[in-house]
Design a protein around this motif. Structure first.
Motif, PDB file in Angstrom:
ATOM      1  N   MET A 241       0.926  -1.255   0.063  1.00 39.23           N
ATOM      2  CA  MET A 241      -0.085  -0.127  -0.185  1.00 39.23           C
ATOM      3  C   MET A 241       0.871   1.238   0.150  1.00 39.23           C
ATOM      4  SD  MET A 241      -3.180  -0.559  -0.275  1.00 39.23           S
ATOM      5  CE  MET A 241      -3.669   0.956   0.189  1.00 39.23           C
TER       6      MET A 241
ATOM      7  N   THR B 279      10.638  -4.601  -7.151  1.00 37.27           N
ATOM      8  CA  THR B 279      10.059  -5.843  -6.530  1.00 37.27           C
ATOM      9  C   THR B 279      10.824  -6.914  -6.699  1.00 37.27           C
ATOM     10  OG1 THR B 279       7.914  -7.069  -6.361  1.00 37.27           O
ATOM     11  CG2 THR B 279       8.597  -6.309  -8.633  1.00 37.27           C
TER      12      THR B 279
ATOM     13  N   TYR C 215      14.773  -5.259  -7.771  1.00 39.01           N
ATOM     14  CA  TYR C 215      15.072  -4.243  -6.763  1.00 39.01           C
ATOM     15  C   TYR C 215      16.548  -3.536  -7.194  1.00 39.01           C
ATOM     16  CZ  TYR C 215      11.924  -5.984  -3.195  1.00 39.01           C
ATOM     17  OH  TYR C 215      10.753  -6.363  -2.547  1.00 39.01           O
TER      18      TYR C 215
ATOM     19  N   ALA D 289      10.124   1.493   0.816  1.00 36.42           N
ATOM     20  CA  ALA D 289       8.657   1.219   1.436  1.00 36.42           C
ATOM     21  C   ALA D 289       8.555  -0.301   1.293  1.00 36.42           C
ATOM     22  CB  ALA D 289       7.682   1.796   0.540  1.00 36.42           C
TER      23      ALA D 289
ATOM     24  N   ASN E 127       8.707  -4.064   3.843  1.00 38.43           N
ATOM     25  CA  ASN E 127       8.693  -4.676   5.265  1.00 38.43           C
ATOM     26  C   ASN E 127       9.933  -4.411   6.041  1.00 38.43           C
ATOM     27  OD1 ASN E 127       8.463  -6.354   7.340  1.00 38.43           O
ATOM     28  ND2 ASN E 127       6.956  -7.644   6.541  1.00 38.43           N
ATOM     29  N   GLY E 128       9.958  -3.880   6.972  1.00 38.42           N
ATOM     30  CA  GLY E 128      11.226  -3.289   7.640  1.00 38.42           C
ATOM     31  C   GLY E 128      11.952  -4.749   8.226  1.00 38.42           C
TER      32      GLY E 128
ATOM     33  N   VAL F 104      16.421  -7.024   1.085  1.00 38.83           N
ATOM     34  CA  VAL F 104      15.887  -6.232  -0.140  1.00 38.83           C
ATOM     35  C   VAL F 104      17.092  -5.401  -0.755  1.00 38.83           C
ATOM     36  CG1 VAL F 104      14.354  -4.332  -1.023  1.00 38.83           C
ATOM     37  CG2 VAL F 104      13.563  -6.102   0.350  1.00 38.83           C
TER      38      VAL F 104
ATOM     39  N   ALA G  89      10.004   3.115   6.443  1.00 36.61           N
ATOM     40  CA  ALA G  89       9.685   1.812   6.693  1.00 36.61           C
ATOM     41  C   ALA G  89       9.707   1.614   8.409  1.00 36.61           C
ATOM     42  CB  ALA G  89      10.560   0.559   6.211  1.00 36.61           C
TER      43      ALA G  89
ATOM     44  N   SER H  48       7.423   7.857   8.180  1.00 33.05           N
ATOM     45  CA  SER H  48       7.014   6.437   8.727  1.00 33.05           C
ATOM     46  C   SER H  48       6.104   6.797   9.837  1.00 33.05           C
ATOM     47  CB  SER H  48       8.106   5.686   9.398  1.00 33.05           C
ATOM     48  OG  SER H  48       8.894   6.398  10.233  1.00 33.05           O
TER      49      SER H  48
ATOM     50  N   THR I  70      -0.504   5.693   5.472  1.00 36.90           N
ATOM     51  CA  THR I  70       0.084   5.870   4.155  1.00 36.90           C
ATOM     52  C   THR I  70      -0.559   7.044   3.382  1.00 36.90           C
ATOM     53  OG1 THR I  70       0.617   4.766   1.966  1.00 36.90           O
ATOM     54  CG2 THR I  70      -1.202   3.876   3.381  1.00 36.90           C
TER      55      THR I  70
ATOM     56  N   MET J 295       0.909  10.550   3.771  1.00 38.78           N
ATOM     57  CA  MET J 295       2.302  10.773   3.190  1.00 38.78           C
ATOM     58  C   MET J 295       2.507  11.770   2.144  1.00 38.78           C
ATOM     59  SD  MET J 295       3.782   7.041   3.616  1.00 38.78           S
ATOM     60  CE  MET J 295       3.995   6.056   5.059  1.00 38.78           C
TER      61      MET J 295
END
Ligand SMILES: NC(=O)c1ccc[n+]([C@@H]2O[C@H](COP(=O)([O-])OP(=O)(O)OC[C@H]3O[C@@H](n4cnc5c(N)ncnc54)[C@H](OP(=O)(O)O)[C@@H]3O)[C@@H](O)[C@H]2O)c1
Length: 225
Positions: A10, A30, A65, A78, A80-81, A87, A105, A144, A148, A151
């Protein structure tokens, strides 16, 4: 500017649209672009899968990526931390020079059957972890601490609410500040070096509880002085 967004969730979707609306060229990063574009399964919140969303857009590039790390003059994290460092390794972030990475994140410990309520960092912060692992990048922690949708659209909540920036490089913070001003942010609080990310990320503990109380109505922190 060329802006890459690492992350197809998201936050990645919202920021891609928000930056594109300001005239920036966007690439979303991605793990597997071919798999992501055909992913039409709704997510855990019942929202359309990334592929469904992406096929309805135009003008947004999609890449791995690494392609995204190479494309962007500015990189937005953005993801998942819990997997951000992985990543960035996949993206070969160590090979892209001194690009600015804006880290939006949070590193949250999942809780079975409910919303995450605990931070995965007992000390330090994800922002610092990224800066230490990739000293070539100029990391700025920001955005963060809010839903969202706010932002890229601070007017979504009434009043002059607050956004924080923290990072070691003053030029990177100046660029980040300009991007925030372009979104309409006026109360931008510079918390100093990247260690300021600790305070910013700890705000998640109260943010998540507030979310539990307030629900999906947009809300944000305002520092009154
Ligand atoms: N939701 C909010 O309102 C909000 C507000 C403030 C901050 N945040 C933070 O923003 C970040 C993004 O949140 P989100 O809900 O949009 O997305 P998310 O579900 O937290 O993360 C999605 C991204 O993580 C990647 N990912 C997951 N597992 C991976 C793995 N093992 N290896 C590599 N990549 C992996 C996914 O890659 P693929 O694309 O390959 O699937 C996807 O791009 C999070 O850190 C969140 O805490 C969220």
């Amino acid at each position: 500017m060329k802006i890459s967004i690492l992350g197809t969730g998201m936050v990645g979707q919202n920021l891609a649209l928000a930056f594109a609306a300001k005239g920036h060229d966007i690439m979303i990063g991605t793990r597997d672009p071919a798999a992501s574009v055909t992913n039409t399964a709704p997510n855990a919140y019942g929202q359309p899968g990334f592929g469904t969303w992406y096929q309805a857009q135009s003008g947004l590039e999609l890449g791995s990526y690494h392609q995204a790390m190479v494309f962007g003059e500015i990189i937005i994290n953005a993801t998942n931390g819990l997997v951000t460092l992985e990543v960035l390794k996949q993206g070969q972030a160590d090979k892209v020079g001194s690009k600015i990475l804006i880290d939006v994140a949070n590193k949250l410990q999942p809780v079975a059957g409910g919303m995450p309520m605990a931070l995965a960092n007992d000390e330090g912060s994800l922002g610092e972890e990224i800066q230490t692992a990739f000293p070539n990048l100029r990391v700025v922690k920001s955005l963060s601490t809010m839903n969202t949708h706010i932002m890229g659209n601070p007017a979504l909540v009434a009043g002059d609410s607050s956004v924080f920036i923290a990072g070691n490089d003053s030029d990177a913070k100046a660029v980040t500040r300009a991007l925030l001003v372009d979104f309409g942010w006026t109360d931008i609080i510079d918390l100093g070096d990247i260690k300021g990310a600790r305070g910013v990320e700890m705000m998640m503990a109260i943010w998540l509880r507030l979310w539990g109380v307030i629900g999906n109505t947009p809300f944000n922190f305002k520092i009154v002085r």
